[in-house]
Design a protein around this motif. Structure first.
Motif, PDB file in Angstrom:
ATOM      1  N   GLY A 141      -3.454   7.684  -4.227  1.00 42.40           N
ATOM      2  CA  GLY A 141      -2.349   7.636  -5.177  1.00 42.40           C
ATOM      3  C   GLY A 141      -2.502   6.523  -6.185  1.00 42.40           C
ATOM      4  O   GLY A 141      -3.045   5.454  -5.882  1.00 42.40           O
ATOM      5  N   THR A 142      -2.020   6.780  -7.382  1.00 33.37           N
ATOM      6  CA  THR A 142      -2.003   5.785  -8.462  1.00 33.37           C
ATOM      7  C   THR A 142      -0.576   5.625  -8.955  1.00 33.37           C
ATOM      8  O   THR A 142       0.142   6.617  -9.124  1.00 33.37           O
ATOM      9  CB  THR A 142      -2.894   6.243  -9.637  1.00 33.37           C
TER      10      THR A 142
ATOM     11  N   PHE B  61       0.837  -1.205   0.000  1.00 35.62           N
ATOM     12  CA  PHE B  61       0.000   0.000   0.000  1.00 35.62           C
ATOM     13  C   PHE B  61       0.868   1.251   0.000  1.00 35.62           C
ATOM     14  O   PHE B  61       0.681   2.171  -0.819  1.00 35.62           O
ATOM     15  CB  PHE B  61      -0.910  -0.030   1.237  1.00 35.62           C
ATOM     16  N   ARG B  62       1.838   1.294   0.900  1.00 35.33           N
ATOM     17  CA  ARG B  62       2.703   2.468   1.008  1.00 35.33           C
ATOM     18  C   ARG B  62       3.595   2.628  -0.211  1.00 35.33           C
ATOM     19  O   ARG B  62       3.883   3.756  -0.641  1.00 35.33           O
ATOM     20  CB  ARG B  62       3.549   2.371   2.279  1.00 35.33           C
ATOM     21  N   GLU B  63       4.011   1.543  -0.783  1.00 37.52           N
ATOM     22  CA  GLU B  63       4.869   1.630  -1.964  1.00 37.52           C
ATOM     23  C   GLU B  63       4.144   2.312  -3.117  1.00 37.52           C
ATOM     24  O   GLU B  63       4.746   3.098  -3.867  1.00 37.52           O
ATOM     25  CB  GLU B  63       5.331   0.229  -2.375  1.00 37.52           C
ATOM     26  N   VAL B  64       2.852   2.030  -3.277  1.00 43.15           N
ATOM     27  CA  VAL B  64       2.086   2.713  -4.322  1.00 43.15           C
ATOM     28  C   VAL B  64       2.108   4.216  -4.085  1.00 43.15           C
ATOM     29  O   VAL B  64       2.331   5.002  -5.010  1.00 43.15           O
ATOM     30  CB  VAL B  64       0.631   2.191  -4.359  1.00 43.15           C
ATOM     31  N   ASP B  65       1.899   4.621  -2.842  1.00 47.65           N
ATOM     32  CA  ASP B  65       1.883   6.049  -2.538  1.00 47.65           C
ATOM     33  C   ASP B  65       3.264   6.674  -2.715  1.00 47.65           C
ATOM     34  O   ASP B  65       3.387   7.795  -3.199  1.00 47.65           O
ATOM     35  CB  ASP B  65       1.376   6.262  -1.114  1.00 47.65           C
ATOM     36  N   HIS B  66       4.309   5.952  -2.340  1.00 50.14           N
ATOM     37  CA  HIS B  66       5.659   6.480  -2.528  1.00 50.14           C
ATOM     38  C   HIS B  66       5.957   6.690  -4.014  1.00 50.14           C
ATOM     39  O   HIS B  66       6.551   7.711  -4.404  1.00 50.14           O
ATOM     40  CB  HIS B  66       6.689   5.523  -1.923  1.00 50.14           C
TER      41      HIS B  66
END
Length: 424
Positions: free
Chosen positions: A89-90, A22-27
């Motif tokens: 985020g996408t 999940f966080r990696e997508v936002d990063h």
């Protein structure tokens, strides 16, 4: 109305077990990567029972979003249940496929299921969320004030004392939240940090956030009984020019329960040794400091958008706040994302209350419309900080009955400017 996703894509709830993904997508979406020390020092404040996303055909997350369970302070009434949209985020390689549209529709559906008539957000890009019906409902003011700037006198200020310390989250957290809550009473938009993790995040101070400044300090104002009346979370950033100190005092957040406490706090901030200026955190546009400064011209003010508001359940949302004047008006509301909000609504106030404000009911009607507008402008005016008449002047509200615009603008306005003091 959930827009169709491309073949193989699907909306999913995201559990805690997929935290890293999940966080990696936002990063990837926002172009940053926190270092391990920062990750260790900032609590996981995502509410995982409210986290969702879009899975790509291979099962990986292509886009994500979450929300907070908030209570949004509204004009003159108890706070309204509100979904604070966040972590949207996408992945850059998954854009232009309608994923954001599908996620926003999914978010609205969850709001309706939970009985949350309003959603709010901070917009990383201000051009995005208007098309989903969010309106910019508040502005925030930031000022830079030169050291030694004179303030007008306020009775009682001299009786208060200031304490200055290195911020200790365990020792100072309760003080900060107690004053923050008291200072915001009566001000629309002043969202409380509703969970332990959000309160801890507000005091987090990893080195990566300091930008060369010192660790966070707490300046707190107390009365003769030791009760806290104001605070500022701040750091100083040392700077010397030709052997002359030009250190900046950078305030992350401040709050005061009354004018005397605000005066005492600013008097302290504007007289710190070896400093040249004070940069405020987010302030309401009608903040006391603007009235207290003897000369407010040399403050380098900057105003930007603050919280954005979306009416999910129009009649429930409008009935949840109070109004500054009597009103009997029919609105023709456009809402392409949530058709249940669209159409004509009669807004009718009741008897004036002891505080001079009015309750209101919104009911369906077939009567001719007095005003026509998009739900975006209605959301922008919801907290009382935007003028329907100004929107009409910009061509965004149409008056169809003479006098209706004046009455509606006066009723929706509120004496205190809205503000949320912290981003989410």
């Amino acid at each position: 109305m959930t827009p169709a996703l491309p073949d193989g894509y699907r909306l999913v709830r995201v559990p805690l077990s997929r935290n890293d993904e999940f966080r990696e997508v936002d990063h990837l979406a926002f172009g940053y990567e926190p270092d391990p020390e920062t990750v260790a020092q900032v609590p996981d404040y995502i509410e995982w029972d409210r986290a969702s996303g879009v899975e790509a055909p291979d099962g990986s997350l292509a886009a994500v979003h979450a929300s907070f369970d908030f209570e949004l302070p509204v004009p003159g009434a108890a706070p309204v249940e509100c979904a604070g949209l966040t972590w949207v985020g996408t992945r850059p390689d998954q854009r232009r496929r309608g994923l954001l549209s599908a996620m926003i529709a999914d978010h609205f559906a969850h709001c309706q299921e939970r009985g949350e008539p309003v959603s709010a957000l901070y917009a990383a890009e201000s051009s995005i969320y208007g098309r989903f019906g969010y309106g910019s409902a508040a502005d925030e003011l930031r000022v830079t004030v030169q050291r030694g700037a004179a303030l007008r006198d306020v009775p009682g200020s001299e009786d208060l004392v200031v304490r200055f310390a290195k911020l200790d989250a365990g020792a100072h957290g309760a003080l900060v939240e107690r004053v923050h809550e008291a200072a915001g009473r009566g001000r629309p938009g002043w969202i409380r940090r509703s969970t332990d993790t959000l309160r801890a995040t507000a005091l987090a101070d990893p080195p990566a956030w300091r930008q060369g400044g010192e660790p966070l300090r707490l300046a707190s104002v107390h009365d003769a009984d030791g009760e806290p009346r104001a605070y500022a979370l701040l750091r100083r950033k040392e700077e010397w020019v030709d052997n002359i100190p030009k250190t900046k005092v950078v305030v992350r957040e401040s709050a005061a329960v009354d004018a005397a406490a605000a005066h005492r706090l600013w008097s302290f901030l504007l007289d710190m040794d070896l400093t040249a200026s004070v940069q405020s955190g987010p302030l309401p546009v009608d903040d006391r400091v603007r009235s207290l400064l003897v000369d407010a011209r040399d403050t380098a003010p900057k105003i930007t958008d603050n919280v954005w508001v979306r009416l999910v359940d129009l009649p429930a949302a409008l009935a949840a706040r109070r109004y500054s004047g009597p009103l009997d008006v029919v609105l023709d509301v456009a809402d392409t994302r949530l058709p249940a909000n669209a159409g004509r609504w009669r807004l009718t106030t009741g008897e004036v209350g002891p505080d001079g404000a009015y309750d209101l009911q919104a009911t369906r009607t077939e009567d001719d419309a007095d005003l026509a507008l998009d739900v975006r402008e209605l959301g922008a005016a919801y907290l009382g900080g935007r003028s329907l008449a100004a929107f009409a002047d910009a061509g965004l509200v149409e008056e169809r009955r003479t006098g209706a615009l004046q009455a509606a603008s006066a009723a929706f306005a509120w004496p205190l400017a809205p503000l949320c003091t912290w981003g989410f």
